[in-house]
Every structure is written in structure tokens, then in C-alpha cells.
Enzyme design. Sequence first.
Site, PDB file in Angstrom:
ATOM      1  N   ASP A   1      24.275   2.970  38.945  1.00  0.00           N
ATOM      2  CA  ASP A   1      24.246   1.468  37.829  1.00  0.00           C
ATOM      3  C   ASP A   1      23.320   0.538  38.536  1.00  0.00           C
ATOM      4  O   ASP A   1      23.996   0.177  40.561  1.00  0.00           O
ATOM      5  CB  ASP A   1      25.973   1.354  37.335  1.00  0.00           C
ATOM      6  CG  ASP A   1      26.099   0.311  36.653  1.00  0.00           C
ATOM      7  OD1 ASP A   1      25.623  -0.277  35.812  1.00  0.00           O
ATOM      8  OD2 ASP A   1      26.951  -0.992  36.443  1.00  0.00           O
ATOM      9  N   CYS A   2      23.991  -0.974  38.453  1.00  0.00           N
ATOM     10  CA  CYS A   2      23.379  -2.321  38.885  1.00  0.00           C
ATOM     11  C   CYS A   2      24.148  -2.785  38.847  1.00  0.00           C
ATOM     12  O   CYS A   2      25.529  -3.265  40.217  1.00  0.00           O
ATOM     13  CB  CYS A   2      22.339  -2.657  37.956  1.00  0.00           C
ATOM     14  SG  CYS A   2      21.563  -3.932  38.881  1.00  0.00           S
ATOM     15  N   ASP A   3      24.804  -3.538  38.095  1.00  0.00           N
ATOM     16  CA  ASP A   3      25.979  -4.549  37.991  1.00  0.00           C
ATOM     17  C   ASP A   3      27.243  -3.754  37.884  1.00  0.00           C
ATOM     18  O   ASP A   3      27.926  -3.383  37.042  1.00  0.00           O
ATOM     19  CB  ASP A   3      26.117  -5.516  36.466  1.00  0.00           C
ATOM     20  CG  ASP A   3      25.162  -6.150  36.122  1.00  0.00           C
ATOM     21  OD1 ASP A   3      24.021  -6.965  36.137  1.00  0.00           O
ATOM     22  OD2 ASP A   3      24.614  -5.984  35.041  1.00  0.00           O
TER      23      ASP A   3
ATOM     24  N   ASP B   1      30.439   2.042  38.251  1.00  0.00           N
ATOM     25  CA  ASP B   1      32.406   0.595  38.246  1.00  0.00           C
ATOM     26  C   ASP B   1      32.464   0.582  36.546  1.00  0.00           C
ATOM     27  O   ASP B   1      33.903   0.383  37.117  1.00  0.00           O
ATOM     28  CB  ASP B   1      31.958  -0.524  39.192  1.00  0.00           C
ATOM     29  CG  ASP B   1      30.402  -1.399  37.972  1.00  0.00           C
ATOM     30  OD1 ASP B   1      31.729  -2.822  37.665  1.00  0.00           O
ATOM     31  OD2 ASP B   1      30.038  -1.287  37.786  1.00  0.00           O
TER      32      ASP B   1
END
Length: 217
Positions: free
Chosen positions: A9-11, A166
Site C-alpha cells: 500500500d502507499c499511504d 496499514d
Amino acid sequence: MNIKAVIFDCDGTLVDSEVLANQVLVEYAREYGLNMPVNEAIELYTGCKMADCIADLEYRLGRKLPDHFVTTLRERTLKAFESRLKPVEGALNLIKNMRLPYFVASSGPRVKIENSLRITGLLPYFSSSQIFSSYEIGHWKPDPRIYLEVAREIKVEPSLCSVVEDSLPGIKAGIGAGMKTFAFGNASRLTEELSQAIAIGHLSELESLFTQGDAKF
């Protein structure tokens, strides 16, 4: 179990954006009369589709927000990111040393993903073909189809892919895709529904798995 590819994932996973982005959101929403603590926004909106966030804000306000709200919000968020966004601790070292094929799959638009990776110094380690956006696929987490699309594109069986996430919607998506899912953050969030996920408190815990050829579990 062998792992042939890793999907991040990124954020909140690679870039430390969740608090900052939600600070911008609540500050902007306050201009329309909605007072919401940042920690509540983080709990409600982390990992969620923008349209769902806006729908919830409008429900709380009891009226529609203007058409330009999302555009202005993204502009303000990018401005905040340009000056204050940092990589998640350990992310840059992990990505620099990856030995398995790796990708990023985010619910955000491609331009947002690329800006976040650029600002934090991570973009040089990702080609365009390694970046996947829900906006291009038409499905958002917790729907697992974004992760299944990555597996299809890279021609790796989902069971041989690993996800690092996350947010609760992202963790659900990883599990739903049948992928080995690492839940980055507070382990107490992992209810029975999410018990298949492996809790990690720091990205450095993945270095011994993902920086040396095929990962085995």
C-alpha cells in the site's frame, strides 16, 4: 509457502501521510462548519475511497459540499505534502534492498501516488508499470480486486503474492485476495475477521523476508 511478489500500500505504509492528510481534511471541513478531531477522521477515513469520505462528511453536515471541494482538498493536501511529507520509517531502506518483484497498489489516484513517492524519494525505485491505482481499475479496498488485478498483470498466482498494508480496508482486501498479508501498525486492530494477517510494528521486520530472493514462510 513461497512468495514471488510483494505488493505495498502507499499511504501509511510507504509514506507517512495519514495524519497529515487528515489534518488538511478536518481543517478544510471546518470552513464549512464541521468540527471533527483529527484522530476521529483518521479512524473513519484511513484507507477509504474519497467518495465515501465525502458522503460521510455531507451526512454529518446535513448538506452537500460544493463540487470543487475534492479538487481544492487535493490541492491543499499536495501543498502540505510538498513541505512536510516523509517516508515511513524503514520504507526507503526496505525498497532500496528489495530482491523480490515489488509493486504499489493504492486507493488514491495515480498522480497522488506518484507525487507522494516523488516527495519522499521513493519514486526512482518504481517504474510506471509497478504502480496500480483503484481509480484505473474501478474497485476500491476493501474490495480485493485491486490486488487480484496486480497478480493478473504480473502473472503471479495470488497465493504467491504478499501484501503489506496499514489500513483495515487494505488488510481486508489483502486477505480477501488470498494473499499473505502483513498488517503494519497496532496489532490490537486485528479482530477475528483479520486474524489471518501477520502483525508487524516496523517495516524493518520484513527485511529478512523480502531482501533475499524467494521468501519462504
